[in-house]
Design a protein around this motif. Sequence first.
Motif, PDB file in Angstrom:
ATOM      1  N   ILE A 200       0.825  -1.211   0.000  1.00 20.48           N
ATOM      2  CA  ILE A 200       0.000   0.000   0.000  1.00 20.48           C
ATOM      3  C   ILE A 200       0.855   1.255   0.000  1.00 20.48           C
ATOM      4  N   PHE A 201       1.945   1.262   0.752  1.00 23.76           N
ATOM      5  CA  PHE A 201       2.843   2.421   0.707  1.00 23.76           C
ATOM      6  C   PHE A 201       3.357   2.634  -0.722  1.00 23.76           C
ATOM      7  N   ASP A 202       3.735   1.551  -1.386  1.00 23.53           N
ATOM      8  CA  ASP A 202       4.186   1.649  -2.775  1.00 23.53           C
ATOM      9  C   ASP A 202       3.093   2.245  -3.662  1.00 23.53           C
ATOM     10  N   MET A 203       1.867   1.777  -3.466  1.00 17.72           N
ATOM     11  CA  MET A 203       0.757   2.254  -4.290  1.00 17.72           C
ATOM     12  C   MET A 203       0.480   3.727  -4.046  1.00 17.72           C
ATOM     13  N   ILE A 204       0.508   4.134  -2.789  1.00 17.28           N
ATOM     14  CA  ILE A 204       0.253   5.539  -2.459  1.00 17.28           C
ATOM     15  C   ILE A 204       1.331   6.441  -3.051  1.00 17.28           C
ATOM     16  N   SER A 205       2.591   6.131  -2.773  1.00 15.03           N
ATOM     17  CA  SER A 205       3.664   7.021  -3.220  1.00 15.03           C
ATOM     18  C   SER A 205       3.799   7.024  -4.743  1.00 15.03           C
ATOM     19  N   THR A 206       3.727   5.863  -5.366  1.00 14.86           N
ATOM     20  CA  THR A 206       3.896   5.802  -6.822  1.00 14.86           C
ATOM     21  C   THR A 206       2.754   6.503  -7.534  1.00 14.86           C
ATOM     22  N   THR A 207       1.520   6.211  -7.140  1.00 16.65           N
ATOM     23  CA  THR A 207       0.370   6.848  -7.791  1.00 16.65           C
ATOM     24  C   THR A 207       0.397   8.360  -7.576  1.00 16.65           C
ATOM     25  N   THR A 208       0.730   8.772  -6.371  1.00 17.72           N
ATOM     26  CA  THR A 208       0.780  10.210  -6.074  1.00 17.72           C
ATOM     27  C   THR A 208       1.848  10.898  -6.917  1.00 17.72           C
ATOM     28  N   MET A 209       3.023  10.310  -7.004  1.00 16.20           N
ATOM     29  CA  MET A 209       4.091  10.932  -7.787  1.00 16.20           C
ATOM     30  C   MET A 209       3.720  11.025  -9.269  1.00 16.20           C
ATOM     31  N   ILE A 210       3.061   9.999  -9.786  1.00 18.65           N
ATOM     32  CA  ILE A 210       2.625  10.036 -11.190  1.00 18.65           C
ATOM     33  C   ILE A 210       1.614  11.170 -11.390  1.00 18.65           C
ATOM     34  N   LYS A 211       0.633  11.267 -10.501  1.00 21.22           N
ATOM     35  CA  LYS A 211      -0.405  12.292 -10.641  1.00 21.22           C
ATOM     36  C   LYS A 211       0.146  13.702 -10.428  1.00 21.22           C
ATOM     37  N   LEU A 212       1.276  13.815  -9.710  1.00 21.11           N
ATOM     38  CA  LEU A 212       1.909  15.124  -9.521  1.00 21.11           C
ATOM     39  C   LEU A 212       2.867  15.477 -10.655  1.00 21.11           C
ATOM     40  N   GLY A 213       2.916  14.630 -11.688  1.00 15.73           N
ATOM     41  CA  GLY A 213       3.721  14.941 -12.865  1.00 15.73           C
ATOM     42  C   GLY A 213       5.192  14.607 -12.732  1.00 15.73           C
ATOM     43  N   ARG A 214       5.545  13.710 -11.820  1.00 13.31           N
ATOM     44  CA  ARG A 214       6.952  13.374 -11.613  1.00 13.31           C
ATOM     45  C   ARG A 214       7.407  12.209 -12.476  1.00 13.31           C
ATOM     46  N   VAL A 215       6.493  11.700 -13.331  1.00 12.02           N
ATOM     47  CA  VAL A 215       6.791  10.590 -14.229  1.00 12.02           C
ATOM     48  C   VAL A 215       6.366  10.986 -15.632  1.00 12.02           C
ATOM     49  N   LEU A 216       7.197  10.670 -16.632  1.00  8.56           N
ATOM     50  CA  LEU A 216       6.858  10.867 -18.036  1.00  8.56           C
ATOM     51  C   LEU A 216       6.775   9.499 -18.695  1.00  8.56           C
ATOM     52  N   ASP A 217       5.641   9.203 -19.305  1.00  8.77           N
ATOM     53  CA  ASP A 217       5.374   7.869 -19.841  1.00  8.77           C
ATOM     54  C   ASP A 217       5.462   6.878 -18.676  1.00  8.77           C
ATOM     55  N   ASN A 218       6.485   6.060 -18.638  1.00  7.67           N
ATOM     56  CA  ASN A 218       6.642   5.143 -17.499  1.00  7.67           C
ATOM     57  C   ASN A 218       8.006   5.308 -16.836  1.00  7.67           C
ATOM     58  N   GLN A 219       8.584   6.513 -16.973  1.00 11.71           N
ATOM     59  CA  GLN A 219       9.961   6.709 -16.516  1.00 11.71           C
ATOM     60  C   GLN A 219      10.073   7.846 -15.494  1.00 11.71           C
ATOM     61  N   MET A 220      11.015   7.672 -14.551  1.00 16.48           N
ATOM     62  CA  MET A 220      11.220   8.638 -13.467  1.00 16.48           C
ATOM     63  C   MET A 220      12.174   9.738 -13.936  1.00 16.48           C
ATOM     64  N   VAL A 221      11.615  10.704 -14.659  1.00 12.87           N
ATOM     65  CA  VAL A 221      12.417  11.716 -15.332  1.00 12.87           C
ATOM     66  C   VAL A 221      12.909  12.810 -14.401  1.00 12.87           C
ATOM     67  N   ASN A 222      12.523  12.742 -13.116  1.00 14.79           N
ATOM     68  CA  ASN A 222      13.027  13.703 -12.134  1.00 14.79           C
ATOM     69  C   ASN A 222      14.021  13.074 -11.162  1.00 14.79           C
ATOM     70  N   VAL A 223      14.477  11.862 -11.475  1.00 12.92           N
ATOM     71  CA  VAL A 223      15.393  11.150 -10.596  1.00 12.92           C
ATOM     72  C   VAL A 223      16.668  11.964 -10.364  1.00 12.92           C
ATOM     73  N   LYS A 224      17.165  11.930  -9.121  1.00  8.95           N
ATOM     74  CA  LYS A 224      18.404  12.639  -8.810  1.00  8.95           C
ATOM     75  C   LYS A 224      19.598  11.852  -9.337  1.00  8.95           C
ATOM     76  N   LEU A 225      20.560  12.563  -9.872  1.00  8.86           N
ATOM     77  CA  LEU A 225      21.716  11.933 -10.518  1.00  8.86           C
ATOM     78  C   LEU A 225      22.788  11.643  -9.474  1.00  8.86           C
ATOM     79  N   ILE A 226      22.577  10.579  -8.693  1.00  8.54           N
ATOM     80  CA  ILE A 226      23.422  10.344  -7.522  1.00  8.54           C
ATOM     81  C   ILE A 226      24.529   9.322  -7.748  1.00  8.54           C
ATOM     82  N   ASN A 227      24.477   8.562  -8.844  1.00 15.03           N
ATOM     83  CA  ASN A 227      25.554   7.608  -9.113  1.00 15.03           C
ATOM     84  C   ASN A 227      25.621   7.318 -10.611  1.00 15.03           C
TER      85      ASN A 227
END
Length: 271
Positions: A200-227
């Motif tokens: 459920i935590f996965d469903m809440i956070s993933t769905t919320t991030m998608i609806k807030l525009g943090r995903v393009l198509d099926n990709q995490m285009v706002n990911v931090k470039l940490i490695n």
Amino acid sequence: MTKITEQVSNYSHLDKMSVEELTRNLNKEDQSVPFAIEKALPQLNTLINTIVGKLENEGRLFYVGAGSGGRLSVLDVIELPTTYGVSPDLFNVILAGGKEHLIEAKEEKEDDIHAAWTMLQDKNVSSKDIVIGISASGTTPFVLSALIACKKHQISTGCIVSNPESPIAAQADIPVEVITGPEFVTGSTRMKCGTAQKIIFDMISTTTMIKLGRVLDNQMVNVKLINDKIVDRAVKMLMKHSGLEDYNQAKKLLLEHGSVKEALDIFNLEK
């Protein structure tokens, strides 16, 4: 209320079972969790829509929990700033005993009826926010007291519980009851209840991030470039969405702007 989470296991003589019998039966029990979640999807959808609305209007989400459920919420929340490039203040956890004691089982702290509201006040919780109580039993005093205080201060609330008609559900504006049944080891709610909570935590956070525009198509285009792995993945994302064919050119553009989304926006403006 009926404490289904405390009912005797459907399996007897676990100590006499072979490894093969134990894993087969554990796997069988775990397969029931998605069906329990499916029954609660209408309530979960209402909760997520409310969360999205709050966050779109400068609000924040607070999970309030203890024990396994509280610790699982921490594990979900700490991933979000990196995965989706959002502020660490967007999703928060009020954990019995404090997040600084995450790796310690401070189970006695779940009986504190004052700490959760004090911790929420320290975070300046307000009616802009939403507070979600996490409790397998639906009775945890730490969580229940927080929801009672939130109601008095007109703060929206939800909950995720695993018993029907619990006190915590009665206090929540949007209760999500996921009834997973008796545990394989009687009363060990870190098992099926914990599995349901993680999903459920996965469903809440993933769905919320998608609806807030943090995903393009099926990709995490706002990911931090940490490695290096994430940079390589991000370069390939940028190439896919921009049409750039030169890897080095795409990498240079990405590193100049810090994320696929920002680089893509600039690229499209300059075309």
